[in-house]
Design a protein around this motif. Structure first.
Motif, mmCIF file in Angstrom:
data_model
loop_
_atom_site.group_PDB
_atom_site.id
_atom_site.type_symbol
_atom_site.label_atom_id
_atom_site.label_comp_id
_atom_site.label_asym_id
_atom_site.label_seq_id
_atom_site.Cartn_x
_atom_site.Cartn_y
_atom_site.Cartn_z
ATOM 1 N N HIS A 35 0.848 -1.193 0.000
ATOM 2 C CA HIS A 35 0.000 0.000 0.000
ATOM 3 C C HIS A 35 0.881 1.238 0.000
ATOM 4 C CE1 HIS A 35 -3.101 2.893 0.875
ATOM 5 N NE2 HIS A 35 -2.344 3.360 1.846
ATOM 6 N N LEU A 36 0.650 2.105 -0.960
ATOM 7 C CA LEU A 36 1.255 3.434 -0.937
ATOM 8 C C LEU A 36 0.386 4.370 -1.756
ATOM 9 C CD1 LEU A 36 2.810 4.131 -3.863
ATOM 10 C CD2 LEU A 36 4.504 2.629 -2.925
ATOM 11 N N GLU A 37 0.477 5.644 -1.427
ATOM 12 C CA GLU A 37 -0.240 6.661 -2.183
ATOM 13 C C GLU A 37 0.695 7.190 -3.261
ATOM 14 O OE1 GLU A 37 -3.437 7.601 -1.769
ATOM 15 O OE2 GLU A 37 -3.599 6.080 -0.208
ATOM 16 N N ALA A 38 0.205 7.265 -4.491
ATOM 17 C CA ALA A 38 0.991 7.811 -5.593
ATOM 18 C C ALA A 38 0.134 8.859 -6.284
ATOM 19 C CB ALA A 38 1.390 6.714 -6.568
ATOM 20 N N ALA A 39 0.624 10.083 -6.346
ATOM 21 C CA ALA A 39 -0.187 11.176 -6.860
ATOM 22 C C ALA A 39 0.613 12.037 -7.829
ATOM 23 C CB ALA A 39 -0.687 12.042 -5.702
ATOM 24 N N ARG A 40 -0.094 12.572 -8.812
ATOM 25 C CA ARG A 40 0.528 13.487 -9.766
ATOM 26 C C ARG A 40 0.634 14.862 -9.124
ATOM 27 N NH1 ARG A 40 -0.148 17.421 -13.453
ATOM 28 N NH2 ARG A 40 1.104 17.271 -15.349
ATOM 29 N N ALA A 41 1.809 15.456 -9.229
ATOM 30 C CA ALA A 41 2.011 16.801 -8.683
ATOM 31 C C ALA A 41 3.109 17.499 -9.467
ATOM 32 C CB ALA A 41 2.401 16.734 -7.214
ATOM 33 N N ASP A 42 2.867 18.737 -9.802
ATOM 34 C CA ASP A 42 3.877 19.592 -10.411
ATOM 35 C C ASP A 42 4.525 20.363 -9.267
ATOM 36 O OD1 ASP A 42 5.408 21.513 -11.669
ATOM 37 O OD2 ASP A 42 3.864 22.032 -13.143
ATOM 38 N N LEU A 43 5.761 20.052 -8.972
ATOM 39 C CA LEU A 43 6.428 20.646 -7.810
ATOM 40 C C LEU A 43 6.678 22.133 -7.962
ATOM 41 C CD1 LEU A 43 8.708 17.630 -7.078
ATOM 42 C CD2 LEU A 43 6.996 18.564 -5.526
ATOM 43 N N ALA A 44 6.510 22.666 -9.162
ATOM 44 C CA ALA A 44 6.615 24.113 -9.338
ATOM 45 C C ALA A 44 5.455 24.830 -8.644
ATOM 46 C CB ALA A 44 6.641 24.471 -10.817
#
Length: 196
Positions: free
Chosen positions: A85-94
């Motif tokens: 189990h892990l959470e994986a999410a799209r994110a633009d670090l800018a």
């Protein structure tokens, strides 16, 4: 790098060019004994999740973020295959806002965004650990990897990017990888706990 970083990285992950190394980063494995035995982990720019999966398999509550939907899907598929189990999410670090004092461990491997460093330090809980490693300008001598100054640490620069953290481990120099030798700087540092 193009004006559309997500598309750039999606293509690299589709061709596996961006993921030549398998298994967790050596710097993380070498320093695993310094991490708390459990806790909340954030893996910044996790790629296909080799470090996130490594810690999830050891009982950590892991959240991984990356700009590439292809990389995120690869990580999710691997986690499902392994029963993790892990959470994986799209994110633009800018533009992504890191929550303050939210993580016991933050990983940052092979991603350099200098203006993000203060926010990374603030996202650690008191006593939390940062594990950071990326290429230095000496990497250009090896003929692969990033070449732009924005993506490469200057000699000894990593020490100065997290002035409020207590440095526990620092190394800078040549390391081995599946692509050959690489020149990197690595830091393991702790956010101080408030004085009693």
């Amino acid at each position: 790098m193009t004006d559309d970083p997500a598309s750039f990285w999606d293509e690299r992950y589709r061709t596996q060019e961006a993921v030549p190394e398998r298994g967790p980063a050596g710097f993380l494995v070498e320093n695993l004994h310094l991490l708390p035995p459990r806790g909340d982990v954030l893996d910044i720019a996790m790629g296909s999740g080799r470090n996130a999966l490594f810690l999830a398999a050891r009982g950590y509550e892991v959240t991984g973020i990356d700009i590439s939907p292809v990389a995120i899907e690869r990580c999710r598929e691997e986690a499902a295959c392994l029963g993790l189990h892990l959470e994986a999410a799209r994110a633009d670090l800018a533009s992504y806002r890191l929550p303050e004092s939210a993580f016991d461990v933050i990983l940052n491997f092979y991603y350099l965004q200098r203006d993000l460093c203060p926010r990374i330090a603030e996202a650690l809980r008191p006593g939390g650990l940062l594990v950071f490693e990326t290429f230095t300008t000496e990497q250009r001598r090896h003929g692969w990897g990033p070449t732009q100054d924005d993506h490469l640490l200057r000699p000894a620069e990593l020490r100065s990017l997290f002035p409020g953290l207590e440095q526990l481990v620092y190394r800078e120099g040549i390391a081995e990888s599946e692509r050959g030798q690489k020149h990197v700087a690595g830091l393991l540092a702790r956010r101080p706990s408030p004085a009693p």
